[in-house]
Scaffold this motif. Structure first.
Motif, PDB file in Angstrom:
ATOM      1  N   SER A  72       0.826  -1.209   0.000  1.00 52.88           N
ATOM      2  CA  SER A  72       0.000   0.000   0.000  1.00 52.88           C
ATOM      3  C   SER A  72       0.857   1.254   0.000  1.00 52.88           C
ATOM      4  CB  SER A  72      -0.929   0.000   1.225  1.00 52.88           C
ATOM      5  OG  SER A  72      -1.913  -1.001   1.109  1.00 52.88           O
ATOM      6  N   GLY A  73       2.015   1.180   0.640  1.00 46.55           N
ATOM      7  CA  GLY A  73       2.923   2.318   0.609  1.00 46.55           C
ATOM      8  C   GLY A  73       3.414   2.616  -0.798  1.00 46.55           C
ATOM      9  N   ARG A  74       3.620   1.560  -1.570  1.00 44.20           N
ATOM     10  CA  ARG A  74       4.096   1.744  -2.949  1.00 44.20           C
ATOM     11  C   ARG A  74       2.948   2.089  -3.896  1.00 44.20           C
ATOM     12  NH1 ARG A  74       8.955  -1.154  -6.026  1.00 44.20           N
ATOM     13  NH2 ARG A  74       8.574  -0.305  -8.104  1.00 44.20           N
ATOM     14  N   PHE A  75       1.751   1.538  -3.614  1.00 53.85           N
ATOM     15  CA  PHE A  75       0.581   1.779  -4.470  1.00 53.85           C
ATOM     16  C   PHE A  75      -0.556   2.331  -3.605  1.00 53.85           C
ATOM     17  CE2 PHE A  75       2.914  -1.915  -6.178  1.00 53.85           C
ATOM     18  CZ  PHE A  75       3.271  -1.417  -7.432  1.00 53.85           C
ATOM     19  N   PRO A  76      -0.454   3.585  -3.181  1.00 53.57           N
ATOM     20  CA  PRO A  76      -1.404   4.131  -2.200  1.00 53.57           C
ATOM     21  C   PRO A  76      -2.834   4.257  -2.697  1.00 53.57           C
ATOM     22  CG  PRO A  76       0.035   5.858  -3.054  1.00 53.57           C
ATOM     23  CD  PRO A  76       0.581   4.561  -3.559  1.00 53.57           C
ATOM     24  N   ASP A  77      -3.035   4.274  -4.010  1.00 52.44           N
ATOM     25  CA  ASP A  77      -4.385   4.431  -4.553  1.00 52.44           C
ATOM     26  C   ASP A  77      -5.056   3.101  -4.867  1.00 52.44           C
ATOM     27  OD1 ASP A  77      -4.109   7.199  -4.437  1.00 52.44           O
ATOM     28  OD2 ASP A  77      -3.188   7.278  -6.438  1.00 52.44           O
ATOM     29  N   ASP A  78      -4.424   2.003  -4.538  1.00 50.63           N
ATOM     30  CA  ASP A  78      -4.957   0.676  -4.860  1.00 50.63           C
ATOM     31  C   ASP A  78      -5.899   0.228  -3.738  1.00 50.63           C
ATOM     32  OD1 ASP A  78      -5.314  -2.149  -5.241  1.00 50.63           O
ATOM     33  OD2 ASP A  78      -3.558  -2.130  -6.545  1.00 50.63           O
ATOM     34  N   THR A  79      -7.198   0.328  -3.999  1.00 50.16           N
ATOM     35  CA  THR A  79      -8.192  -0.001  -2.965  1.00 50.16           C
ATOM     36  C   THR A  79      -8.216  -1.493  -2.646  1.00 50.16           C
ATOM     37  OG1 THR A  79      -9.900  -0.076  -4.689  1.00 50.16           O
ATOM     38  CG2 THR A  79      -9.683   1.967  -3.434  1.00 50.16           C
ATOM     39  N   ASP A  80      -7.871  -2.331  -3.610  1.00 48.22           N
ATOM     40  CA  ASP A  80      -7.883  -3.772  -3.348  1.00 48.22           C
ATOM     41  C   ASP A  80      -6.801  -4.149  -2.328  1.00 48.22           C
ATOM     42  OD1 ASP A  80     -10.006  -4.265  -5.026  1.00 48.22           O
ATOM     43  OD2 ASP A  80      -8.753  -4.652  -6.770  1.00 48.22           O
ATOM     44  N   LEU A  81      -5.654  -3.498  -2.412  1.00 44.48           N
ATOM     45  CA  LEU A  81      -4.599  -3.756  -1.428  1.00 44.48           C
ATOM     46  C   LEU A  81      -5.037  -3.322  -0.033  1.00 44.48           C
ATOM     47  CD1 LEU A  81      -1.418  -2.627  -3.411  1.00 44.48           C
ATOM     48  CD2 LEU A  81      -1.919  -4.944  -2.642  1.00 44.48           C
ATOM     49  N   ILE A  82      -5.697  -2.172   0.042  1.00 42.98           N
ATOM     50  CA  ILE A  82      -6.173  -1.685   1.341  1.00 42.98           C
ATOM     51  C   ILE A  82      -7.236  -2.629   1.898  1.00 42.98           C
ATOM     52  CG2 ILE A  82      -7.267   0.250   2.545  1.00 42.98           C
ATOM     53  CD1 ILE A  82      -6.191   2.057   0.262  1.00 42.98           C
ATOM     54  N   TYR A  83      -8.112  -3.099   1.020  1.00 41.26           N
ATOM     55  CA  TYR A  83      -9.167  -4.025   1.454  1.00 41.26           C
ATOM     56  C   TYR A  83      -8.556  -5.319   1.994  1.00 41.26           C
ATOM     57  CZ  TYR A  83     -13.050  -7.322   1.172  1.00 41.26           C
ATOM     58  OH  TYR A  83     -13.981  -8.280   1.479  1.00 41.26           O
ATOM     59  N   GLU A  84      -7.578  -5.870   1.277  1.00 41.78           N
ATOM     60  CA  GLU A  84      -6.944  -7.107   1.736  1.00 41.78           C
ATOM     61  C   GLU A  84      -6.252  -6.901   3.083  1.00 41.78           C
ATOM     62  OE1 GLU A  84      -7.185 -10.093   0.494  1.00 41.78           O
ATOM     63  OE2 GLU A  84      -8.427  -9.399  -1.162  1.00 41.78           O
ATOM     64  N   ARG A  88     -13.304   1.914   5.747  1.00 48.07           N
ATOM     65  CA  ARG A  88     -13.925   3.220   5.476  1.00 48.07           C
ATOM     66  C   ARG A  88     -13.076   4.020   4.484  1.00 48.07           C
ATOM     67  NH1 ARG A  88     -18.411   3.902   8.118  1.00 48.07           N
ATOM     68  NH2 ARG A  88     -18.772   2.886  10.130  1.00 48.07           N
ATOM     69  N   LYS A  89     -11.781   3.816   4.518  1.00 46.82           N
ATOM     70  CA  LYS A  89     -10.904   4.467   3.531  1.00 46.82           C
ATOM     71  C   LYS A  89     -11.204   3.934   2.132  1.00 46.82           C
ATOM     72  CE  LYS A  89      -6.002   5.380   2.583  1.00 46.82           C
ATOM     73  NZ  LYS A  89      -4.604   5.146   3.039  1.00 46.82           N
ATOM     74  N   VAL A  90     -11.408   2.613   2.022  1.00 44.95           N
ATOM     75  CA  VAL A  90     -11.761   2.019   0.734  1.00 44.95           C
ATOM     76  C   VAL A  90     -13.069   2.612   0.220  1.00 44.95           C
ATOM     77  CG1 VAL A  90     -12.451  -0.108  -0.430  1.00 44.95           C
ATOM     78  CG2 VAL A  90     -10.512  -0.133   1.148  1.00 44.95           C
ATOM     79  N   ILE A  91     -14.064   2.699   1.104  1.00 48.94           N
ATOM     80  CA  ILE A  91     -15.374   3.222   0.703  1.00 48.94           C
ATOM     81  C   ILE A  91     -15.263   4.676   0.254  1.00 48.94           C
ATOM     82  CG2 ILE A  91     -17.651   3.859   1.599  1.00 48.94           C
ATOM     83  CD1 ILE A  91     -17.440   1.294   3.382  1.00 48.94           C
ATOM     84  N   ALA A  92     -14.446   5.465   0.972  1.00 49.78           N
ATOM     85  CA  ALA A  92     -14.267   6.871   0.595  1.00 49.78           C
ATOM     86  C   ALA A  92     -13.590   6.999  -0.765  1.00 49.78           C
ATOM     87  CB  ALA A  92     -13.443   7.596   1.667  1.00 49.78           C
ATOM     88  N   MET A  93     -12.620   6.114  -1.031  1.00 44.16           N
ATOM     89  CA  MET A  93     -11.888   6.174  -2.293  1.00 44.16           C
ATOM     90  C   MET A  93     -12.673   5.575  -3.446  1.00 44.16           C
ATOM     91  SD  MET A  93      -8.119   5.063  -0.850  1.00 44.16           S
ATOM     92  CE  MET A  93      -7.344   4.984  -2.482  1.00 44.16           C
ATOM     93  N   LYS A  94     -13.490   4.551  -3.147  1.00 39.77           N
ATOM     94  CA  LYS A  94     -14.237   3.858  -4.193  1.00 39.77           C
ATOM     95  C   LYS A  94     -15.639   3.548  -3.654  1.00 39.77           C
ATOM     96  CE  LYS A  94     -13.819   0.033  -7.494  1.00 39.77           C
ATOM     97  NZ  LYS A  94     -13.074  -1.179  -7.875  1.00 39.77           N
ATOM     98  N   PRO A  95     -16.575   4.486  -3.802  1.00 36.77           N
ATOM     99  CA  PRO A  95     -17.896   4.354  -3.181  1.00 36.77           C
ATOM    100  C   PRO A  95     -18.720   3.157  -3.667  1.00 36.77           C
ATOM    101  CG  PRO A  95     -17.477   6.636  -3.810  1.00 36.77           C
ATOM    102  CD  PRO A  95     -16.380   5.807  -4.419  1.00 36.77           C
ATOM    103  N   ASP A  96     -18.317   2.525  -4.771  1.00 35.97           N
ATOM    104  CA  ASP A  96     -19.070   1.359  -5.252  1.00 35.97           C
ATOM    105  C   ASP A  96     -18.378   0.040  -4.896  1.00 35.97           C
ATOM    106  OD1 ASP A  96     -16.906   1.610  -6.917  1.00 35.97           O
ATOM    107  OD2 ASP A  96     -18.005   1.299  -8.789  1.00 35.97           O
ATOM    108  N   HIS A  97     -17.451   0.061  -3.951  1.00 37.82           N
ATOM    109  CA  HIS A  97     -16.734  -1.153  -3.527  1.00 37.82           C
ATOM    110  C   HIS A  97     -17.637  -1.922  -2.565  1.00 37.82           C
ATOM    111  CE1 HIS A  97     -13.609  -3.857  -2.190  1.00 37.82           C
ATOM    112  NE2 HIS A  97     -12.690  -3.262  -2.941  1.00 37.82           N
TER     113      HIS A  97
END
Length: 422
Positions: free
Chosen positions: A286-298, A317-326
């Motif tokens: 996540s540090g290398r790919f901060p915008d990757d919601t799947d990594l944050i979710y995992e 909640r960060k995932v939801i904020a970044m991608k509201p349809d997740h």
């Protein structure tokens, strides 16, 4: 797109009254409205096309495309299959949608029907093997995959007729079918079969045989997927660090390859139940790919395993904020609250939002049933869970349904459900 759909309606309207062109005209309208994300108008146009030509396979294929957003389309598709049971392309399209909805048992039924109709085509056997593995039926998967290899050896030049392991359909009549078949190439399909056969052997604890299948893969094809499978074998033998090293040594130069290697290492650690290490690896990713919601979710899912519940909620909640349809993030957070029997009204709201984003998703319905149970709405919970377990046989839903039935005093039925789920 909305303007385009309206224009298509204007252009095709004069042809709707002619017998020879009515079905095609209505189907053009349906495609226009589907492209404009208006499922209601698309479905209405499909119904008109079927009224004009009840056996139109193109209309049936369009029904399969409408299934995710217009559940009523499934009934139309089933009627088409019942009327023309020998249409392999329609069955494959239906199987694709079923697989996408995680309705694997039903997808297997459709692909098995295709293998009976066209046993000489290799592709459906490969798809059937993948789905049987997903259903934890390794012996049946092995049988199907061996049939794939036999059919491939006998008829290597047959055209594509398959649903791949991810549930993607190449049906006769699809414009991209031939292109996809050429892009996949014979080696790639055989590599997929060897990987799946290795997995089937591993699930039967036949580790030496699994390694034999993996060794059949040519050196040039031994990418990350092969290394992951080998690593999984090592984990089963208690060699976790060796397994981890195998994945880490896999060459990766592009961002996609590096991201995939992070995910693979985390998967190896999760399989070994090394949750703290998996959490750290996903944090690095996540540090290398901060915008990757799947990594944050995992990472959130691993945080839950570590009982870091506040961290899990913050990440989701960060995932939801970044991608509201997740929808998985809404569902995971809602289910976690329900499972801990806390903030139940909020849990229900989150799960209902997930269901809006992914209608008829069995796992989200399971979460909704579970939160209804926690709220004391036992009969409502029973109805929700029974709908999916009796029709589709999901193990997790069976576990929850049994608990609901037990609470309702239906002990014999609860025991029966638990036995079947197990």
């Amino acid at each position: 797109r909305d303007m385009a759909a309206k224009l298509i309606d204007e252009v095709t309207e004069p042809f709707r009254g002619e017998t020879a062109t009515a079905s095609a005209a209505w189907l053009a309208s349906a495609r226009g409205w589907l492209s404009a994300s208006n499922s209601a108008k698309a479905l209405a146009s499909v119904k008109q096309a079927l009224a004009a030509q009840p056996d139109d396979a193109a209309a049936a294929l369009l029904c399969s495309e409408l299934m995710p957003t217009a559940p009523e389309a499934e009934a139309l598709l089933k009627a088409q299959i019942q009327a023309k049971p020998d249409n392999a392309s329609v069955r494959l399209a239906y199987a694709r949608r079923l697989a996408e909805a995680s309705r694997m048992a039903e997808a297997a039924e459709q692909i098995e029907a295709v293998t009976r109709l066209s046993p000489e085509f290799p592709g459906p056997w490969l798809s059937l093997g993948a789905i049987r593995l997903d259903l934890h039926q390794p012996q049946a998967a092995e049988a199907a995959l061996r049939r794939f290899l036999d059919a491939r050896a006998k008829s290597p030049q047959l055209p594509a007729l398959r649903v791949d392991a991810a549930g993607e359909a190449d049906a006769e009549g699809d414009d991209d079918a031939d292109t996809d078949a050429k892009d996949a190439g014979p080696d790639d399909q055989e590599v997929q079969a060897y990987l799946l056969l290795a997995q089937a052997a591993q699930e039967q604890r036949q580790f030496n045989e699994a390694r034999v299948w993996l060794d059949k893969i040519p050196a040039g094809k031994r990418d990350l997927a092969v290394q992951i499978r080998k690593a999984s074998l090592l984990i089963k033998q208690g060699k976790v660090e060796q397994a981890r090293g195998l994945v880490r040594q896999t060459p990766a130069t592009t961002d996609l390859e590096i991201r995939s290697r992070y995910m693979a290492e985390a998967a190896v650690l999760r399989e070994a139940e090394r949750w703290k290490d998996a959490y750290q690896v996903l944090g690095e990713a996540s540090g290398r790919f901060p915008d990757d919601t799947d990594l944050i979710y995992e990472r959130a899912m691993v945080a839950e395993k570590l009982k870091m519940l506040d961290e899990m909620e913050q990440l989701l909640r960060k995932v939801i904020a970044m991608k509201p349809d997740h929808y998985n993030a809404y569902n995971a957070l809602g289910f976690s609250l329900a499972d801990r029997n806390v903030r139940l009204p909020e849990a229900k709201t989150l799960i209902q939002r997930a269901l809006e984003l992914s209608p008829n998703d069995a796992y989200i319905v399971d979460s909704l049933g579970w939160v209804e149970f926690r709220l004391g709405r036992f009969e409502e919970a029973r109805k929700l869970l029974a709908l999916f377990f009796y029709d589709r046989g999901y193990t997790e839903i069976g576990a929850h349904l049994g608990e609901v039935l037990w609470t309702l005093g239906q002990h014999d039925e609860a025991r029966r459900i638990w036995r079947e789920a197990r």
